[in-house]
Scaffold this active site. Structure first.
Site, PDB file in Angstrom:
ATOM      1  N   ARG A 112       0.845  -1.195   0.000  1.00  0.00           N
ATOM      2  CA  ARG A 112       0.000   0.000   0.000  1.00  0.00           C
ATOM      3  C   ARG A 112       0.881   1.246   0.000  1.00  0.00           C
ATOM      4  O   ARG A 112       1.722   1.433   0.879  1.00  0.00           O
ATOM      5  CB  ARG A 112      -0.897  -0.016   1.229  1.00  0.00           C
ATOM      6  CG  ARG A 112      -1.853   1.145   1.294  1.00  0.00           C
ATOM      7  CD  ARG A 112      -2.717   1.059   2.529  1.00  0.00           C
ATOM      8  NE  ARG A 112      -3.537   2.241   2.669  1.00  0.00           N
ATOM      9  CZ  ARG A 112      -4.255   2.529   3.738  1.00  0.00           C
ATOM     10  NH1 ARG A 112      -4.257   1.699   4.760  1.00  0.00           N
ATOM     11  NH2 ARG A 112      -4.976   3.624   3.801  1.00  0.00           N
ATOM     12  N   CYS A 116       7.309   4.213  -6.522  1.00  0.00           N
ATOM     13  CA  CYS A 116       8.573   4.934  -6.727  1.00  0.00           C
ATOM     14  C   CYS A 116       8.259   6.401  -6.963  1.00  0.00           C
ATOM     15  O   CYS A 116       7.641   6.757  -7.972  1.00  0.00           O
ATOM     16  CB  CYS A 116       9.319   4.347  -7.928  1.00  0.00           C
ATOM     17  SG  CYS A 116      10.761   5.323  -8.409  1.00  0.00           S
ATOM     18  N   GLU A 151      -1.676   9.434   3.578  1.00  0.00           N
ATOM     19  CA  GLU A 151      -0.631   8.914   4.465  1.00  0.00           C
ATOM     20  C   GLU A 151       0.657   8.634   3.679  1.00  0.00           C
ATOM     21  O   GLU A 151       1.169   7.515   3.638  1.00  0.00           O
ATOM     22  CB  GLU A 151      -1.125   7.664   5.198  1.00  0.00           C
ATOM     23  CG  GLU A 151      -2.289   7.951   6.120  1.00  0.00           C
ATOM     24  CD  GLU A 151      -2.791   6.730   6.874  1.00  0.00           C
ATOM     25  OE1 GLU A 151      -2.446   5.602   6.477  1.00  0.00           O
ATOM     26  OE2 GLU A 151      -3.523   6.903   7.874  1.00  0.00           O
ATOM     27  N   CYS A 157      12.850   3.130  -2.296  1.00  0.00           N
ATOM     28  CA  CYS A 157      12.941   2.453  -3.587  1.00  0.00           C
ATOM     29  C   CYS A 157      14.402   2.401  -4.037  1.00  0.00           C
ATOM     30  O   CYS A 157      15.148   3.366  -3.855  1.00  0.00           O
ATOM     31  CB  CYS A 157      12.087   3.173  -4.618  1.00  0.00           C
ATOM     32  SG  CYS A 157      12.060   2.379  -6.231  1.00  0.00           S
ATOM     33  N   CYS A 159      15.341   1.368  -7.301  1.00  0.00           N
ATOM     34  CA  CYS A 159      15.298   1.134  -8.747  1.00  0.00           C
ATOM     35  C   CYS A 159      16.303   2.027  -9.465  1.00  0.00           C
ATOM     36  O   CYS A 159      16.867   2.958  -8.874  1.00  0.00           O
ATOM     37  CB  CYS A 159      13.889   1.392  -9.265  1.00  0.00           C
ATOM     38  SG  CYS A 159      13.442   3.142  -9.348  1.00  0.00           S
ATOM     39  N   CYS A 162      15.612   5.777  -9.141  1.00  0.00           N
ATOM     40  CA  CYS A 162      15.994   6.351  -7.848  1.00  0.00           C
ATOM     41  C   CYS A 162      17.511   6.484  -7.736  1.00  0.00           C
ATOM     42  O   CYS A 162      18.007   7.435  -7.117  1.00  0.00           O
ATOM     43  CB  CYS A 162      15.435   5.511  -6.712  1.00  0.00           C
ATOM     44  SG  CYS A 162      13.655   5.750  -6.457  1.00  0.00           S
ATOM     45  N   GLU A 302      -8.187  11.844   9.817  1.00  0.00           N
ATOM     46  CA  GLU A 302      -8.754  10.546  10.180  1.00  0.00           C
ATOM     47  C   GLU A 302      -8.627  10.393  11.691  1.00  0.00           C
ATOM     48  O   GLU A 302      -7.519  10.315  12.205  1.00  0.00           O
ATOM     49  CB  GLU A 302      -8.039   9.374   9.483  1.00  0.00           C
ATOM     50  CG  GLU A 302      -8.245   9.310   7.984  1.00  0.00           C
ATOM     51  CD  GLU A 302      -7.581   8.093   7.352  1.00  0.00           C
ATOM     52  OE1 GLU A 302      -7.327   7.095   8.079  1.00  0.00           O
ATOM     53  OE2 GLU A 302      -7.309   8.132   6.137  1.00  0.00           O
ATOM     54  N   GLU A 350      -9.661  -3.945   4.675  1.00  0.00           N
ATOM     55  CA  GLU A 350     -10.108  -3.152   5.829  1.00  0.00           C
ATOM     56  C   GLU A 350     -11.565  -3.459   6.159  1.00  0.00           C
ATOM     57  O   GLU A 350     -12.416  -2.586   6.226  1.00  0.00           O
ATOM     58  CB  GLU A 350      -9.919  -1.658   5.564  1.00  0.00           C
ATOM     59  CG  GLU A 350      -8.454  -1.249   5.492  1.00  0.00           C
ATOM     60  CD  GLU A 350      -8.272   0.251   5.532  1.00  0.00           C
ATOM     61  OE1 GLU A 350      -9.278   0.986   5.463  1.00  0.00           O
ATOM     62  OE2 GLU A 350      -7.111   0.688   5.641  1.00  0.00           O
TER      63      GLU A 350
END
Length: 660
Positions: A112, A116, A151, A157, A159, A162, A302, A350
């Site tokens: 989640r 990248c 969030e 990352c 890769c 990056c 939240e 969830e």
């Protein structure tokens, strides 16, 4: 529907998170009526609805969302639109698998929010959906503002994209490979680089990863998340400057520098999911951090109202707790409280969190507690919303310190979180609400600044602290202060480094205690056990105010004070005794005329004020009634009762005392 009126952020606002794409259209009107009945005035939508807004590449569908927004607007409910970049659609990942994060082993690691942030494809498609959304809703009078992503994480990352971006970032920071070699000390373990193109990410294939390289990588990861957010902010700001922009951060989350993240936002926010039996210290601490990122009121985008989705245990929500959570948020500077979620979810990952409504659409106790809270707030929404938390005490919070500890943890007793928590708990137990500030923040508003973690010390921060002390403040430094430079390299000057002259001491040695050994400190005739750490000091020009009682450095300084200009620098050389911290702070606060109150366990006191108004909140987050004297007088705006002297506050009750 042209919208040129900005939403009033200077009032107390409540809302919920709703997912119209989850429920049949014929249910929407009833849900909106329920929201209005509870007294809610904002609804957050769409932050996880990318595939519903763009079912295939370039095929946009916003009619359903516009219909819901119009329906809510008829009831006076404003919308916060979430940009949907946390949850990418299947078609996008199939076409561009490179947008998924690559782990340190070189394997793609979907999770989640695991994208990248340097991927050009990810940026392009995110920019396109945000542009389409703001073109459609940027002038909608029912849209109050935006939440960027959801969030946002520091996505580590590894890769090729990056790697290239990291090299460019380093070149901008250091200017050349030669200067990077000097800063990192790459002669250690043969890590010398002939060019920036040779610099690797700290992946598993690397035989040598320096602590400097790791720290800079953590800074880069945070920067890339902030840069990704700011790309979206720019699109919205250019087309809808009248709509506010926020982000729902994760409180004490250590992977993104929230001071940087907050800079381009109109209002900072965070998401809270406390346990029912929590002591609420970390929740309070996160409030004080998020408030300090902009030195302004914040939002809860939240706030929990039911069970956890994933946890080792779940306790039923105690009657009164949902109301108490909301008022606790407001007490520490929240101007908006948005509850997650309106109706319990039936699908996917969830399925367990309660909503304000159950899975079957029936109302839980939370519904009625939120409605009660809104009735209680109605008479003072704007008056309270124009007040802010003002404090004379600050606690320095540094992401560099956190990341430095991740790069190399030498001793379990040198833990920046535990060191910070001891000082923070000592403050709360005395009724002090501090700001958790950046090391380079303006300190002029404070009388006392605590620096429990200043292992890494820049010249700019040292000068900031020196200026604060010389202008009348008290700065309290702690163990291992100033031993490293900002590149995570040990300094070649006597400890505490750049503040040695300010503190008037030299740290000759240190001890990190094992579990079976400790020392004792005497302060003001009282003895205190020191369980974690002892810096062994020589007081050069400083005054000794506490001494060690054991080991070979018996009777040497454990706490020193050094006058500099109009103020005082304190070196607090012992760690692992919160009682010693608290008793010493009592002395400092008395010198500065800062009022303290002995607070019962799980009872919190915070003051919000404006030039015309002073509200003192007393919140009992515990399961037992508590009696004490808060040292304030006025009228409780909820009950109308006069408050003066000794009070009794029931479990999960809240007093809002108008002390004006």
């Amino acid at each position: 529907m042209a919208n040129s009126v900005k939403f009033n952020l200077d009032k107390i606002t409540t809302g919920t998170c709703y997912y119209p794409e989850h429920w049949p259209r014929e249910r929407w009107e009833l849900d909106i009526d329920n929201m209005a009945d509870m007294g809610l005035s904002v609804v957050r939508v769409a932050e996880l609805a990318w595939s519903e807004m763009e079912k295939s590449d370039g095929k946009f569908s916003f009619d359903w969302l516009e219909e819901f927004i119009a329906m809510a607007g008829k009831k006076g409910i404003k919308i916060i639109l979430g940009t949907p970049s946390e949850a990418t659609p299947v078609w996008l990942r199939a076409a561009h698998p490179e947008i998924v994060r690559m782990d340190e082993a070189g394997l793609q690691h979907g999770s989640r929010g695991g994208h990248c942030h340097t991927s050009q494809a990810f940026k392009y498609y995110t920019g396109r959906i945000v542009t389409e959304m703001v073109n459609r809703f940027g002038n909608n009078s029912n849209v109050a503002g935006w939440q960027i992503d959801n969030e946002l994480r520091g996505s580590e990352c590894h890769c090729p994209s990056c790697r290239r971006a990291f090299q460019v970032w380093l070149l901008e920071k250091y200017g050349s490979a030669e200067k990077l070699n000097e800063a990192w000390g790459t002669w250690f373990w043969s890590q010398h680089y002939n060019s920036m193109e040779e610099v690797e990410l700290p992946s598993l294939k690397e035989t040598t990863i320096s602590t400097s390289q790791y720290l800079d990588y953590k800074r880069f990861v945070s920067w890339s998340a902030v840069d990704f957010q700011n790309m979206q902010i720019k699109i919205i700001r250019e087309k809808a400057p009248h709509q506010f922009i926020s982000h729902n951060s994760m409180g004490m989350y250590p992977q993104v520098n929230y001071y940087d993240l907050a800079k381009q936002l109109d209002v900072m926010a965070w998401d809270a999911y406390p346990h029912v039996d929590d002591d609420y210290i970390n929740m309070a601490k996160a409030h004080d951090l998020i408030r300090a990122t902009k030195h302004d009121n914040f939002w809860m985008l939240e706030q929990k109202n039911g069970y956890f989705n994933g946890s080792d245990y779940n306790l039923a929500i105690t009657p009164g707790l949902v109301r108490a959570w909301g008022l606790f948020d407001i007490s520490r500077g929240a101007n908006g409280v948005v509850y997650y979620r309106y109706r319990a979810n039936r699908w996917g990952q969830e399925q367990n969190p309660n909503g304000i409504l159950r899975h079957d659409g029936s109302k839980r106790r939370a519904y009625f507690e939120i409605k009660q809270m809104n009735r209680e707030l109605d008479p003072i929404r704007e008056k309270l919303g124009s007040t802010k938390v003002k404090t004379e005490v600050a606690l320095i919070h540094s992401y560099d310190e956190i990341w430095s500890g991740m790069a190399k943890k030498q001793y379990k007793n040198f833990d920046c979180h535990r060191l910070e928590d001891d000082f923070y708990r000592a403050l709360l137990s005395r009724g002090i609400t501090p700001d958790l500030i950046h090391p380079e923040d303006d300190l002029s508003a404070y009388k006392v600044v605590l620096a429990p973690n200043m292992f890494l010390l820049s010249q700019k921060t040292a000068d900031n602290m020196k200026n604060f002390v010389e202008n009348g403040g008290t700065a309290i430094f702690h163990i291992r202060c100033g031993q490293k430079d900002p590149q995570n390299v040990m300094v070649d000057i006597p400890w505490p480094g750049l503040v040695r002259d300010l503190c008037g001491v030299i740290v000759e040695e240190f001890e990190a205690f094992p579990d079976h050994l400790r020392n004792t400190v005497t302060f003001d005739g009282k003895k205190y056990p020191v369980r974690w750490w002892a810096d062994v000091l020589v007081a050069d020009t400083a005054k000794t105010v506490a001494v060690y009682e054991e080991r070979f450095y018996k009777k040497t300084p454990a706490i020193t004070e050094h006058i500099a200009g109009k103020g005082k620098a304190v070196y607090f050389a012992a760690a692992g005794c919160i009682e010693l911290i608290g008793d010493y702070l009592d002395r400092v606060f008395k010198e500065h005329g800062i009022k303290t109150v002995a607070m019962p366990d799980r009872v919190f006191m915070t003051t919000r004020q404006s030039p015309q108004t002073v509200y003192t909140f007393i919140v009992n987050m515990g399961s037992e009634a508590k009696e004490f004297n808060p040292g304030v007088s006025g009228i409780d705006v909820i009950t109308g009762k006069k408050i003066n002297g000794q009070i009794k506050i029931e479990p999960l009750d809240v007093l809002i005392i108008d002390c004006s």
